[in-house]
Every structure is written in C-alpha cells, then in structure tokens.
Design an enzyme around this catalytic site. Structure first.
Site, PDB file in Angstrom:
ATOM      1  N   ASP A   1       0.649  -1.249  -0.054  1.00 40.38           N
ATOM      2  CA  ASP A   1       0.039   0.148   0.041  1.00 40.38           C
ATOM      3  C   ASP A   1       0.588   1.277  -0.037  1.00 40.38           C
ATOM      4  OD1 ASP A   1      -2.753   1.469   0.539  1.00 40.38           O
ATOM      5  OD2 ASP A   1      -1.672   2.206   2.296  1.00 40.38           O
TER       6      ASP A   1
ATOM      7  N   GLU B   1       1.496  -0.103  -4.791  1.00 38.62           N
ATOM      8  CA  GLU B   1       0.612   1.011  -5.144  1.00 38.62           C
ATOM      9  C   GLU B   1       1.611   2.386  -4.881  1.00 38.62           C
ATOM     10  OE1 GLU B   1      -3.010   3.663  -3.630  1.00 38.62           O
ATOM     11  OE2 GLU B   1      -1.837   2.506  -2.260  1.00 38.62           O
TER      12      GLU B   1
ATOM     13  N   ASN C   1     -13.391   6.127  -2.292  1.00 39.19           N
ATOM     14  CA  ASN C   1     -13.369   7.620  -1.510  1.00 39.19           C
ATOM     15  C   ASN C   1     -14.165   8.336  -2.525  1.00 39.19           C
ATOM     16  OD1 ASN C   1     -11.089   6.768   0.132  1.00 39.19           O
ATOM     17  ND2 ASN C   1      -9.541   6.580  -1.594  1.00 39.19           N
TER      18      ASN C   1
END
Length: 586
Positions: free
Chosen positions: A249, A286, A386
């Site tokens: 992440d 990511e 999001n």
C-alpha cells in the site's frame, strides 16, 4: 513448551503473562541481540493466551502476535503454523504476465463476510477466468468491519474473518482451483486504535511525517530492527500462509533515506524465498510517484518490484467515459490523454500536473519495460470508496459505456484488475466504513469524512456515516444480481473478453512497442492496436465510423457493422477485430 521473544530496547524489566491464571514469567536479555528479551514457558503451547508487561505496566499484546482472538486490545494467543493440514503441495504459483487480477474485500464479498463464505464463491471467479485474487488487508484491525488499512497487529489475521486458520483454508481452496492469492499489506503507517508498537520501542520517528502522523522508522536510529520487523512480516505471509504475492500500500508514503531502500531489500528477500520454496512470488506496489524505477530490475538500478498500479490509466479511461473533470481528473478526459496512457503508461511522465501545480513523474522506457509490470483497472476500492457516496460506475454510466470500459481494460497492454462485482455491474455501492469503539475516534472519523466532502458541495446528510452499520451493510455484494438482466449480459461480456485475452497471444504481448492508438477527438472514437488485433471504441452518443477493418471477434452492440476498410459503431459501443498484419496506426 513455548519460547516467548520480544524487542523492547528501552525497557528495564520485561515479563510475559500467560494462561487463565495470569502467571508472570520474568524474561531475560538475549545474548547477541541487543534490546531483545526471551523466556521459556514449559506449560505454554498452541492456544495459550499471553501478553507482555514492560516495567510493571499494563499487559500488552505481542507486536508479532500470530493470533488475536480477543481483538486488537486483548491478549495474544500462541499459534503454531505447522498444525494446519495443507493440501497444495503441488502448487507452484502463477506468473503475473498474462494474468488477470480480481480485488476482493472479505467482509463485503459475501453476506457472511468470512473466508469460508468466500470459498463458496470461488467457482464464480474460475468461470469468470481470473488468475489472481487480491485480498484487501486482513491484518487485525479494530472493530468487526472496516477496510483494513488501519491494521495494528500486522502478523495476525482479523478474527471476525476467520482468523489464521480461516485465511489458510481460503488460500488452500484457491490453489485447488488454480487461483493465486495476493494480499494487500500496509507498511507506511498503522491505525490509531490498538497500536501499541510505540510502547515497545522506536517503531515510529518524528523525522518524517505522513498523512497519518509520524512515519514508520525505516531510516533513523534503531531502524534496523524496524526494517527487519516489516521484512520478516512480509516473508511470513508468503511462507506461512502460502500466499503468492503482496500488494504494498502507498509506497510513496514510505520514508526511507538509506542507500538501500526498504523496497529493494524486500524485493531481494522475496526473490530468495521464491527460489527456496520453488514457486512464483510477486510484489505489486501502489505508488503515486509515476516512477518506473519501482519496477526496474535491481541489477539495472531499480527496486526490483514485479508491478505497480497505474492510476494514470484509470484516470484517463474514467474521465473519458464519465466526463468528470473535478479534482485529480482535471488533466484527463480527452482521447489524446487516453491514447498516451495506453501507449506510454504514464500521462504525467515529467509533464505538468495541474492538480499538483508542478511537473510530475518520469517516462517509461517503452523498449525495455514490459507493460505487464503495470496494472490497469477501471474500478478499485480507492476509486469507488473514496467518492462521497461510494457510487460505482453503473450509477452514472449505461451498459454500453461499461462494456467499452471493460473492453479497454481487458485488451490494454497492462495486467488487468477487476474490483469485486464490477464484472456484473454491481448496483451496490462500496462505501467508506469503520467500526471504532472509542467514541471520540468514531466521532472524529464521521466528522472528518463529512468535512472533507463539504468542501466539494456535499451536505452532511448526503455523505454516509462511516460508523453506521447500514453504511457497511449497503456495501455487501448482492449475489442475486448476476443472474438478472442487465447484470447477466455484462457478466457474459467480461467472461468473453477474458477468454479472448487468453486465446489471442497479441493481447498478452507485453511489448509497448507493439501498441498503437488512433483516435478522432471530435467524432469520439478510438482504435487500439495490439499486434494484429484492433479494438475500436465509440465514446460518443451517435453513430460513427472508424477506419479499421478485419474479422469481427467480439461486438458489444448488434448494430456494429464491418465494411472494407471501416467499422460502423453505434454510440457507446466497442468492436474487437482480427486484421492481417500491416502498418500500425500512428
């Protein structure tokens, strides 16, 4: 007998408390390992509850706890990995090149929200044709439900999902069906609730700040042990749970100024483990950096990761389909931008970023960098969750444009990834949800979420409360949808696209030099060429003609017609054709 060990370099006295009677055992320093304490407890074994006591304070969970059945604030439990009866001895993994990933959140994939319930849906994934299941984080986090990015016990498996044995049963079942499993892990920060690492030692440093507070200490004093903590954690997931890879992440938030970056060190250690185990292991990052050095081999001066997410491709395709231009979509939308993403990977490759107010990124070497090192997607947990209401694309796009988007994701040169339910156009949202038990933290999360979207014109009542149980429940997939129109037709479209991708070598060719795009901004058509395969897409509402011809392999609309030298496309449609070799479009 169990040997308990813990790193607590600033403590003067360390004890381990075990069993129902809370017996305490004094731990002694470990010779040759500064800051480490150890104690042998003959009566402790698999299933024994325990915790550590530093300088007479409260009982704390083990930083390396393998089992947290009482939640992140409770005592740890001894877990012996070799007790699990694995059945995947013949499994050697799957290569990432040519594969298709499927991102899955255990808690909302099924109504039960467990690993065992997810096993019951694996046949759906096999029939869809995907190769990898990518799990959102399962490291123990506070409450029963959440995204998992606020995990605090990085070595333990979230108990409501099924705990460590539940994850092993899931992985074992996936391997039996030919599916590899990638796990999302978070090493750039920990959540606030249940985070006791700072009690033990300098796991965090004020030298660097992240969006979540102080950075994990990867480059300051005592950082050797912190780096070892993280790297050994990564290896444990791959070795002890038989996972096939990790998704790292937000690596741009990992602050590390040392000569050998944490990611490079991790890459080398994972390669060594893969060689020892005799199976494929992958690392996927990511990153917001748009820096191809992440996926450049170590011997060429890079970090040596296997792949990274490509948000620029997502943004370019999303904006072209939806017309959205707010926020980070402001530099996207024209077909010219989508064409650049399809052929050069990064739109911001040193070019000006209006959203950032500066130049951003670095070019990808199209000759030397294979396209499979970049993941392409139209939806994922971030790009849906999001948003203010967690709305998926079907909330604003018709079936025609959804098919266009799916076709470009699954025929692009990148490694494609789908988000759970995307394959049938799930009507359920996927919201941001939490389950914090501390009133102040719960209130702060709710108010912060609403304050964030108030700046963009959303009223407080329009933004789902992350702490509301209904927000979580609304995000659970409805498994009755795939059998009903229009979901059934969209599911069939995804299956056909994946089957075609598997059948045609041109669609898994990783060479960016064999990719070309032609487009007409005014007529709103785009043609992607992959070797001898053409993908002709119409983004507009009216009929248009694209200058490409060949044998029709797949068509999203019955009105698509192929003539000598052209294909007629109704609005919001896409055709895939096989053409004889010839000059590529420019």
């Amino acid at each position: 007998m169990t040997v308990f060990e813990v790193w607590a370099p600033e403590a003067g006295r360390v004890e381990v408390e075990t069993g129902e009677d809370g017996a305490r055992h004094l731990m002694g320093p470990v010779e040759g390992r500064p800051g480490w304490w150890a104690a042998k407890v003959p009566e402790a074994g698999h299933g024994t509850d325990y915790g550590f006591v530093l300088d007479g304070g409260e009982v704390l969970p083990d930083p390396r706890s393998r089992w947290q059945p009482h939640g992140v604030h409770g005592r740890s439990r001894v877990y012996e990995h070799d007790r699990f009866p694995w059945h995947d001895q013949g499994w050697h993994g799957r290569p990432l090149p040519g594969g298709v990933l499927y991102e899955l959140h255990v808690g909302t994939f099924t109504p039960e929200g467990t690993f065992d319930a997810a096993v019951g849906r694996l046949d759906h994934l096999v029939e869809l044709g995907v190769d990898f299941v990518e799990l959102l984080p399962v490291a123990a986090f506070p409450g029963r439900h959440g995204w998992g990015y606020d995990g605090v016990d990085l070595w333990a498996v979230h108990e409501p999902y099924g705990g460590p044995d539940g994850l092993k049963r899931f992985v074992d079942a996936c391997h039996a069906k030919g599916l590899a499993v990638v796990l999302d892990v978070v090493y750039n920060h920990l959540g606030p609730s249940g985070n006791y690492l700072g009690n033990y030692g300098p796991y965090f440093t004020p030298a660097h700040q992240t969006p979540w507070g102080q950075a994990v200490n990867f480059d300051q004093a005592d950082s050797d042990e912190v780096r070892t903590f993280v790297i050994e954690n990564a290896l444990a997931w791959l070795r002890d749970f038989h996972l096939d890879g990790l998704r790292l992440d937000a690596v741009h938030a990992i602050a590390d100024g040392r000569a050998v970056h944490l990611l490079e060190e991790l890459s080398a250690r994972v390669d060594a483990l893969a060689a020892h185990l005799g199976r494929e292991l992958v690392l996927i990052a990511e990153s917001d950096l748009n820096d191809p050095r992440l996926v450049t081999p170590r011997e060429a001066g890079g970090h040596g990761l296997d792949a990274q997410w490509s948000d620029d491709f997502h943004h370019a395709l999303h904006a072209a389909l939806t017309g959205e231009r707010q926020g980070y979509y402001c530099d996207f939308g024209p077909l010219a931008v989508l064409a650049k993403a399809l052929t050069e990977v990064f739109v911001h490759d040193g070019a000006w970023s209006t959203f950032r107010g500066r130049r951003h990124g670095r070019p990808v070497d199209r000759l030397r960098t294979p396209a499979h090192r970049f993941l392409g997607y139209l939806q994922n947990h971030d790009q849906i969750g999001n948003r203010a209401t967690g709305d998926r694309l079907p909330a604003g796009l018709d079936a025609g444009l959804l098919k266009v988007g799916a076709a470009l994701v699954l025929t692009a040169p990148f490694t494609p990834m789908l988000f759970m339910g995307e394959e049938w156009g799930a009507a359920t949202p996927w919201c941001y949800f939490t389950d914090h038990t501390e009133p102040e933290l719960a209130r702060a999360v709710t108010e912060g979420r609403r304050r964030e979207f108030a700046r963009h014109g959303w009223g407080a009542g329009e933004v789902p409360d992350p702490q509301a149980v209904e927000t979580f429940r609304s995000s659970v997939l409805d498994w009755a949808e795939p059998g009903r129109p229009p979901h059934r037709e969209l599911l069939a479209w995804h299956r056909d696209l994946i089957a075609l991708r598997r059948r045609l070598p041109d669609l898994t060719d990783p060479r960016l030099t064999e990719v070309a795009v032609e487009y007409d901004e005014a007529a709103r058509w785009l043609v992607l060429r992959r070797g001898t395969v053409y993908v002709a897409a119409s983004f507009g509402s009216g009929k248009t003609v694209a200058p490409v011809s060949g044998d029709l392999l797949l068509a999203s609309d019955p009105g698509i017609a192929v003539d000598a030298g052209s294909v007629t496309l109704p609005g919001a449609s896409v055709a895939i054709l096989a053409a004889a070799p010839g000059p590529a479009p420019r």
